[in-house]
Design an enzyme around this catalytic site. Structure first.
Site, PDB file in Angstrom:
ATOM      1  N   ARG A   1       0.791  -1.418   0.002  1.00  0.00           N
ATOM      2  CA  ARG A   1      -0.179  -0.154   0.520  1.00  0.00           C
ATOM      3  C   ARG A   1       1.363   0.957   0.133  1.00  0.00           C
ATOM      4  O   ARG A   1       1.885   1.804   0.960  1.00  0.00           O
ATOM      5  CB  ARG A   1      -1.210   0.765   1.307  1.00  0.00           C
ATOM      6  CG  ARG A   1      -1.176   1.601   1.299  1.00  0.00           C
ATOM      7  CD  ARG A   1      -3.092   1.045   2.429  1.00  0.00           C
ATOM      8  NE  ARG A   1      -3.866   0.527   2.058  1.00  0.00           N
ATOM      9  CZ  ARG A   1      -4.855   0.298   2.495  1.00  0.00           C
ATOM     10  NH1 ARG A   1      -5.715   1.209   3.421  1.00  0.00           N
ATOM     11  NH2 ARG A   1      -5.858  -0.352   1.927  1.00  0.00           N
TER      12      ARG A   1
ATOM     13  N   HIS B   1      -7.296   0.637  -6.475  1.00  0.00           N
ATOM     14  CA  HIS B   1      -7.387  -0.559  -5.235  1.00  0.00           C
ATOM     15  C   HIS B   1      -8.501  -1.316  -5.955  1.00  0.00           C
ATOM     16  O   HIS B   1      -9.216  -1.482  -4.903  1.00  0.00           O
ATOM     17  CB  HIS B   1      -8.410   0.411  -4.081  1.00  0.00           C
ATOM     18  CG  HIS B   1      -7.978  -0.155  -2.994  1.00  0.00           C
ATOM     19  ND1 HIS B   1      -7.755  -0.707  -3.072  1.00  0.00           N
ATOM     20  CD2 HIS B   1      -9.083   0.448  -1.975  1.00  0.00           C
ATOM     21  CE1 HIS B   1      -7.615  -1.560  -1.376  1.00  0.00           C
ATOM     22  NE2 HIS B   1      -8.792  -0.549  -0.483  1.00  0.00           N
TER      23      HIS B   1
ATOM     24  N   ASP C   1     -17.050   6.660  -1.820  1.00  0.00           N
ATOM     25  CA  ASP C   1     -16.144   6.767  -0.891  1.00  0.00           C
ATOM     26  C   ASP C   1     -15.811   8.070   0.184  1.00  0.00           C
ATOM     27  O   ASP C   1     -16.397   9.724  -0.444  1.00  0.00           O
ATOM     28  CB  ASP C   1     -14.929   6.765  -1.659  1.00  0.00           C
ATOM     29  CG  ASP C   1     -13.739   5.988  -1.038  1.00  0.00           C
ATOM     30  OD1 ASP C   1     -13.490   5.748  -0.009  1.00  0.00           O
ATOM     31  OD2 ASP C   1     -12.238   6.179  -1.707  1.00  0.00           O
TER      32      ASP C   1
ATOM     33  N   CYS D   1     -16.263   1.174   0.165  1.00  0.00           N
ATOM     34  CA  CYS D   1     -14.983   0.623   0.652  1.00  0.00           C
ATOM     35  C   CYS D   1     -14.606   1.033   1.999  1.00  0.00           C
ATOM     36  O   CYS D   1     -14.127  -0.291   3.012  1.00  0.00           O
ATOM     37  CB  CYS D   1     -14.180   0.813   0.086  1.00  0.00           C
ATOM     38  SG  CYS D   1     -13.670   2.709   0.090  1.00  0.00           S
TER      39      CYS D   1
ATOM     40  N   ARG E   1     -13.407  -8.809   1.451  1.00  0.00           N
ATOM     41  CA  ARG E   1     -11.972  -8.654   1.316  1.00  0.00           C
ATOM     42  C   ARG E   1     -11.093  -9.619   2.183  1.00  0.00           C
ATOM     43  O   ARG E   1     -10.305 -10.042   1.274  1.00  0.00           O
ATOM     44  CB  ARG E   1     -11.644  -7.306   2.273  1.00  0.00           C
ATOM     45  CG  ARG E   1     -12.203  -5.661   1.906  1.00  0.00           C
ATOM     46  CD  ARG E   1     -11.354  -5.153   0.726  1.00  0.00           C
ATOM     47  NE  ARG E   1      -9.861  -5.742   0.919  1.00  0.00           N
ATOM     48  CZ  ARG E   1      -9.241  -4.833   0.935  1.00  0.00           C
ATOM     49  NH1 ARG E   1      -9.933  -3.614   1.202  1.00  0.00           N
ATOM     50  NH2 ARG E   1      -8.292  -4.451   0.565  1.00  0.00           N
TER      51      ARG E   1
HETATM   52  N1  NVA Z   1     -10.125   6.358  -1.659  1.00  0.00           N
HETATM   53  C1  NVA Z   1      -9.367   6.217  -0.172  1.00  0.00           C
HETATM   54  C2  NVA Z   1      -9.773   4.922   0.293  1.00  0.00           C
HETATM   55  C3  NVA Z   1      -9.535   4.099   1.493  1.00  0.00           C
HETATM   56  C4  NVA Z   1      -9.595   2.619   1.838  1.00  0.00           C
HETATM   57  C5  NVA Z   1      -7.810   6.409  -0.045  1.00  0.00           C
HETATM   58  O1  NVA Z   1      -7.410   6.010  -0.750  1.00  0.00           O
HETATM   59  O2  NVA Z   1      -7.973   6.942   0.738  1.00  0.00           O
HETATM   60  N1   CP Z   2     -11.408  -0.292   2.234  1.00  0.00           N
HETATM   61  C1   CP Z   2      -9.890  -0.644   2.442  1.00  0.00           C
HETATM   62  O1   CP Z   2      -9.047  -0.633   1.537  1.00  0.00           O
HETATM   63  O2   CP Z   2      -9.976   0.049   4.379  1.00  0.00           O
HETATM   64  P1   CP Z   2      -9.041   0.335   4.943  1.00  0.00           P
HETATM   65  O3   CP Z   2      -7.748   1.823   4.600  1.00  0.00           O
HETATM   66  O4   CP Z   2      -8.729   0.542   6.256  1.00  0.00           O
HETATM   67  O5   CP Z   2      -7.282  -0.894   4.862  1.00  0.00           O
END
Ligand code: NVA
Ligand code: CP
Length: 313
Positions: free
Chosen positions: A112, A139, A228, A268, A296
């Site tokens: 990530r 994602h 989101d 999400c 997930r």
């Molecule tokens: N669009 C959000 C998704 C978090 C799971 C982010 O990138 O922070």
């Molecule tokens: N939806 C998602 O990826 O959640 P986290 O940021 O908690 O991993």
């Protein structure tokens, strides 16, 4: 017996949703259902004994961390956790060098991070499959679980309409890739200045995309309504500006009423009630967000099994 790791020609990375084909997704959704059923029945299933997953987090996480870590243990493997603060990544060791080292010691890597270019650089130097656990651009693991959830709840997603209300962000671009590959239509409504960019998604044929100025119009007739956070990780400096720009992009009961009568609400997570979604919607009867989060685990177990072992049976 000597077990060989797959050579580079056989190795697959999962860096974007479009890294897999429709028929591979059909296989993965079936596998996820099998793996989920076994888990629910407390049947031990450990095909990844002696395999190790390295997880690299340069941004915060709850679901991704727990689902990958628990999932790998449940499959019989083990997990090494790295983050920027406690590894040499935080002291500017290049991604390329980190990839060369880490991938000699483990069987699978989940990352990530911020720019997609960073995960691409890692994958280009990795001896083992690399999975995108979220970048600024995509994602894919989330959409894998989301589509699996839609199929569980309502059958095939092909020909259906998914309405995206909010930021044209990593989730939106990944939904667009999924629409292109899996044959559904994505309705998108974003405030101006935050539009989805098909070039980011790398989707050349935009027949699967319909853009609406008004979020209510995007929801009309949709089988799934999804949104989101207004401010994604890495964009916190824009928060005040975004709060103003996104004020009308809150999924409310009126938008859900404009969708199909049995439309699903998805998110999400993490969510901000009263910002991108009304509490009555996310906590209401059409919301499947908790199943979506749980999935997930099951979807990523199917993905890890596939990337390490290939097709089973
Ligand atoms: N669009 C959000 C998704 C978090 C799971 C982010 O990138 O922070
Ligand atoms: N939806 C998602 O990826 O959640 P986290 O940021 O908690 O991993």
């Amino acid at each position: 017996m000597t077990l060989m790791k797959p050579g580079p020609s056989l190795m697959k990375h999962y860096l974007q949703f479009k890294d897999l084909r429709a028929e591979e997704y059909a296989y993965l959704f079936e596998r996820a259902a099998v793996i989920k059923k076994r888990f629910k029945n407390y049947e031990k299933y450990t095909p990844l004994v002696d395999r190790t997953l390295a997880m690299i987090f340069e941004k915060a996480s709850t679901r991704t961390r727990v689902s990958f870590e628990a999932g790998m243990y449940q499959l019989g493997g083990s997990v090494v956790n790295l983050n920027t603060g406690d590894s040499q990544l935080g002291r500017d060791e290049p991604m390329e060098d980190s990839a060369r080292v880490i991938s000699r010691m483990v069987d699978l890597v989940m990352i990530r991070t911020f720019e997609q270019a960073k995960i691409e650089a890692f994958a280009a130097n990795s001896r083992v499959p690399v999975i995108n656990g979220l970048t600024n651009e995509y994602h894919p693991c989330q959409i894998l679980a989301d589509v699996f959830t839609c199929i569980e709840q309502r059958g095939s997603i092909a020909g259906k309409v998914v309405a995206w209300v909010g930021d044209g962000n990593n989730m939106a671009s990944t939904w667009l890739q999924a629409a292109d590959i899996l044959g559904f239509t994505l309705h998108v409504s974003t405030p101006s200045g935050y539009e989805i960019d098909p070039k980011v998604a790398g989707v050349a044929n935009t027949r699967c995309l319909k853009v609406f100025r008004n979020p209510l119009d995007a929801c009309r007739g949709a089988h799934v309504v999804t949104t989101d956070v207004w401010t994604s990780m890495g964009f916190e400096a824009e928060n005040v500006e975004r709060m103003k720009a996104f004020a009308d992009w809150c999924v409310d009961r009126e938008m859900m009423a404009a969708a199909q009568p049995d439309a699903l609400f998805m998110h999400c997570l993490p969510a901000h009630r009263g910002e991108e979604v009304e509490a009555e919607v996310i906590d209401g009867p059409q919301s499947v967000v908790w199943d979506e989060a749980e999935n997930r685990l099951h979807a990523q177990k199917a993905l890890m099994e596939y990337l390490v072992l290939g097709r089973i049976g």
